[in-house]
Design a protein around this motif. Structure first.
Motif, PDB file in Angstrom:
ATOM      1  N   PRO A 108     -45.708  65.864 -95.010  1.00 28.20           N
ATOM      2  CA  PRO A 108     -46.098  67.146 -94.765  1.00 28.20           C
ATOM      3  C   PRO A 108     -47.088  67.019 -93.342  1.00 28.20           C
ATOM      4  CG  PRO A 108     -46.832  66.558 -96.691  1.00 28.20           C
ATOM      5  CD  PRO A 108     -45.958  65.371 -96.375  1.00 28.20           C
ATOM      6  N   ASN A 109     -47.341  67.929 -92.879  1.00 26.44           N
ATOM      7  CA  ASN A 109     -48.428  68.031 -91.795  1.00 26.44           C
ATOM      8  C   ASN A 109     -49.603  67.633 -91.905  1.00 26.44           C
ATOM      9  OD1 ASN A 109     -46.751  69.382 -89.937  1.00 26.44           O
ATOM     10  ND2 ASN A 109     -47.186  71.485 -90.817  1.00 26.44           N
ATOM     11  N   GLY A 110     -50.215  66.783 -91.271  1.00 25.90           N
ATOM     12  CA  GLY A 110     -51.699  66.124 -91.695  1.00 25.90           C
ATOM     13  C   GLY A 110     -51.345  65.011 -92.498  1.00 25.90           C
ATOM     14  N   ALA A 111     -50.402  64.630 -92.760  1.00 21.91           N
ATOM     15  CA  ALA A 111     -50.123  63.311 -93.675  1.00 21.91           C
ATOM     16  C   ALA A 111     -50.533  61.975 -93.277  1.00 21.91           C
ATOM     17  CB  ALA A 111     -48.502  63.206 -94.223  1.00 21.91           C
ATOM     18  N   GLY A 112     -50.551  62.075 -91.722  1.00 23.06           N
ATOM     19  CA  GLY A 112     -51.180  60.777 -91.253  1.00 23.06           C
ATOM     20  C   GLY A 112     -50.077  59.946 -90.412  1.00 23.06           C
ATOM     21  N   LYS A 113     -48.906  60.659 -90.067  1.00 24.04           N
ATOM     22  CA  LYS A 113     -47.864  59.967 -89.264  1.00 24.04           C
ATOM     23  C   LYS A 113     -48.182  59.520 -87.884  1.00 24.04           C
ATOM     24  CE  LYS A 113     -45.320  63.729 -89.987  1.00 24.04           C
ATOM     25  NZ  LYS A 113     -46.223  64.603 -90.810  1.00 24.04           N
ATOM     26  N   THR A 114     -48.655  60.590 -87.158  1.00 26.02           N
ATOM     27  CA  THR A 114     -49.196  60.360 -85.871  1.00 26.02           C
ATOM     28  C   THR A 114     -50.343  59.245 -85.823  1.00 26.02           C
ATOM     29  OG1 THR A 114     -48.769  62.555 -85.357  1.00 26.02           O
ATOM     30  CG2 THR A 114     -50.268  61.295 -83.700  1.00 26.02           C
ATOM     31  N   THR A 115     -51.134  59.314 -86.751  1.00 28.60           N
ATOM     32  CA  THR A 115     -52.269  58.290 -86.827  1.00 28.60           C
ATOM     33  C   THR A 115     -51.721  56.770 -87.050  1.00 28.60           C
ATOM     34  OG1 THR A 115     -53.739  59.991 -87.745  1.00 28.60           O
ATOM     35  CG2 THR A 115     -54.454  57.514 -88.110  1.00 28.60           C
TER      36      THR A 115
ATOM     37  N   GLU B 113     -41.084  62.458 -83.251  1.00 35.78           N
ATOM     38  CA  GLU B 113     -40.490  63.971 -83.248  1.00 35.78           C
ATOM     39  C   GLU B 113     -39.621  64.173 -81.965  1.00 35.78           C
ATOM     40  OE1 GLU B 113     -42.895  67.223 -84.552  1.00 35.78           O
ATOM     41  OE2 GLU B 113     -44.206  65.978 -85.630  1.00 35.78           O
TER      42      GLU B 113
ATOM     43  N   LEU C 103     -62.657  60.894 -94.224  1.00 34.48           N
ATOM     44  CA  LEU C 103     -61.085  61.124 -94.428  1.00 34.48           C
ATOM     45  C   LEU C 103     -60.502  60.128 -94.313  1.00 34.48           C
ATOM     46  CD1 LEU C 103     -59.068  63.634 -94.907  1.00 34.48           C
ATOM     47  CD2 LEU C 103     -58.774  63.576 -92.349  1.00 34.48           C
TER      48      LEU C 103
ATOM     49  N   HIS D 216     -39.746  65.653 -88.386  1.00 36.84           N
ATOM     50  CA  HIS D 216     -39.877  66.805 -89.617  1.00 36.84           C
ATOM     51  C   HIS D 216     -38.316  67.390 -89.572  1.00 36.84           C
ATOM     52  CE1 HIS D 216     -44.093  67.512 -90.162  1.00 36.84           C
ATOM     53  NE2 HIS D 216     -44.159  67.465 -88.786  1.00 36.84           N
TER      54      HIS D 216
ATOM     55  N   VAL E 265     -57.171  58.342 -93.892  1.00 34.23           N
ATOM     56  CA  VAL E 265     -55.936  58.782 -93.298  1.00 34.23           C
ATOM     57  C   VAL E 265     -54.615  57.948 -93.468  1.00 34.23           C
ATOM     58  CG1 VAL E 265     -54.675  59.786 -91.252  1.00 34.23           C
ATOM     59  CG2 VAL E 265     -57.257  60.157 -91.677  1.00 34.23           C
TER      60      VAL E 265
ATOM     61  N   PHE F  21     -61.290  58.399 -90.829  1.00 32.72           N
ATOM     62  CA  PHE F  21     -61.864  59.450 -89.856  1.00 32.72           C
ATOM     63  C   PHE F  21     -63.175  59.819 -90.714  1.00 32.72           C
ATOM     64  CE2 PHE F  21     -57.701  59.998 -87.897  1.00 32.72           C
ATOM     65  CZ  PHE F  21     -57.798  59.180 -86.715  1.00 32.72           C
TER      66      PHE F  21
END
Ligand SMILES: Nc1ncnc2c1ncn2[C@@H]1O[C@H](COP(=O)(O)OP(=O)(O)OP(=O)(O)O)[C@@H](O)[C@H]1O
Length: 249
Positions: free
Chosen positions: A39-46, A174, A18, A205, A20, A15
């Protein structure tokens, strides 16, 4: 891996500046639960968006059930048997469990009923819906409104809808979120059975659930898989402990 149901090879996604996804290669084997943690923001959802078709990778390939699906739409991937649940709830809250399941069965047969009544008059759809509800343990709840269900039961209903599509893989984002201790325990037992239907790629998580369920874990940090292996291998990996698990390991 020759017999992987799902495999990504060298997926990249940025992005702006960045990055990802940094050359992500993971696979999902028949019968397994493969957890992706980080961790949060690591790119899992992406990563999940790319696998399911909502987001186009900048580079790399995604193969599912023997075909290259990198250019296919979300719907085409779902029709091929890639079942994603939990993040987007498509349940009709003020209708019954059975009505929702019947519409799911209708959708699976390519019949886009907008109204519940005609779908409920189709014995084949009602049978398919009841069978899916039975498989997730919700048949005794069929007459209740969705709005009356517990959080965990709604998630089971979402899985029932996914089962109507005869999935070849589940992508679960999740599933434990917001469930509480008892709910998480029940969901863990449920997912342990669900893997008999199709392998599961699990983003989660809740480490207790991950450690209890996963055959393999891949750890994503800053868009990169820093470790992949069995639960014991990953827990013992110093890079993982430093970057993510810390005390939890
Ligand atoms: N559409 C977008 N445009 C710009 N940046 C984005 C976009 N989507 C995600 N990001 C950024 O990409 C990074 C990875 O986000 P992503 O949601 O994939 O992480 P995650 O591992 O799923 O996090 P979480 O565990 O908090 O859900 C984050 O820095 C996020 O801000």
């Amino acid at each position: 891996m020759a017999n992987a149901v799902l495999e990504t090879r060298n997926l990249t996604k940025s992005f702006g500046a960045l990055q990802v996804s940094k050359s992500i290669s993971i696979d999902l084997l028949p019968g397994e639960i493969h957890a992706v943690i980080g961790p949060n923001g690591a790119g899992k959802t992406t990563l999940i968006h790319q696998i399911c078709g909502g987001l186009r990778p900048d580079g790399g390939t995604i193969r599912f059930d023997g075909q290259d699906v990198t250019g296919l739409s979300v719907d085409a991937r779902a029709a091929a048997g890639l079942a994603r649940t939990f993040q987007i709830s498509a349940l009709a809250q003020e209708n019954t469990v059975l009505e929702n399941a019947v519409l799911g069965a209708a959708g699976a047969k390519g019949q886009g009923f907008r109204m519940f009544t005609p779908a409920l008059e189709r014995a084949d759809l009602v049978d398919a819906a009841r069978s899916a509800l039975e498989r997730v343990g919700l048949l005794d709840q069929q007459s209740r409104l969705v709005s009356e269900l517990s959080h965990g039961q709604r998630r089971q209903l979402e899985v029932a809808l996914a089962l109507s599509l005869s999935p070849k893989a589940f992508i679960l984002d999740e599933p434990m979120a917001g469930l509480g201790t008892e709910g998480s325990k029940r969901m863990t037992a449920f997912l342990n059975d669900l893997r008999l239907e199709a392998p599961i790629l699990l983003v989660e998580h809740d480490m207790d659930a991950v450690f209890a369920l996963a055959d393999r874990i891949s750890v994503l940090v800053y868009g990169e898989i820093i470790a992949s292996g069995t639960v014991d291998e990953v827990r013992a990996n110093p890079k993982v402990q430093e970057a993510y698990l810390g005390e939890a390991a």
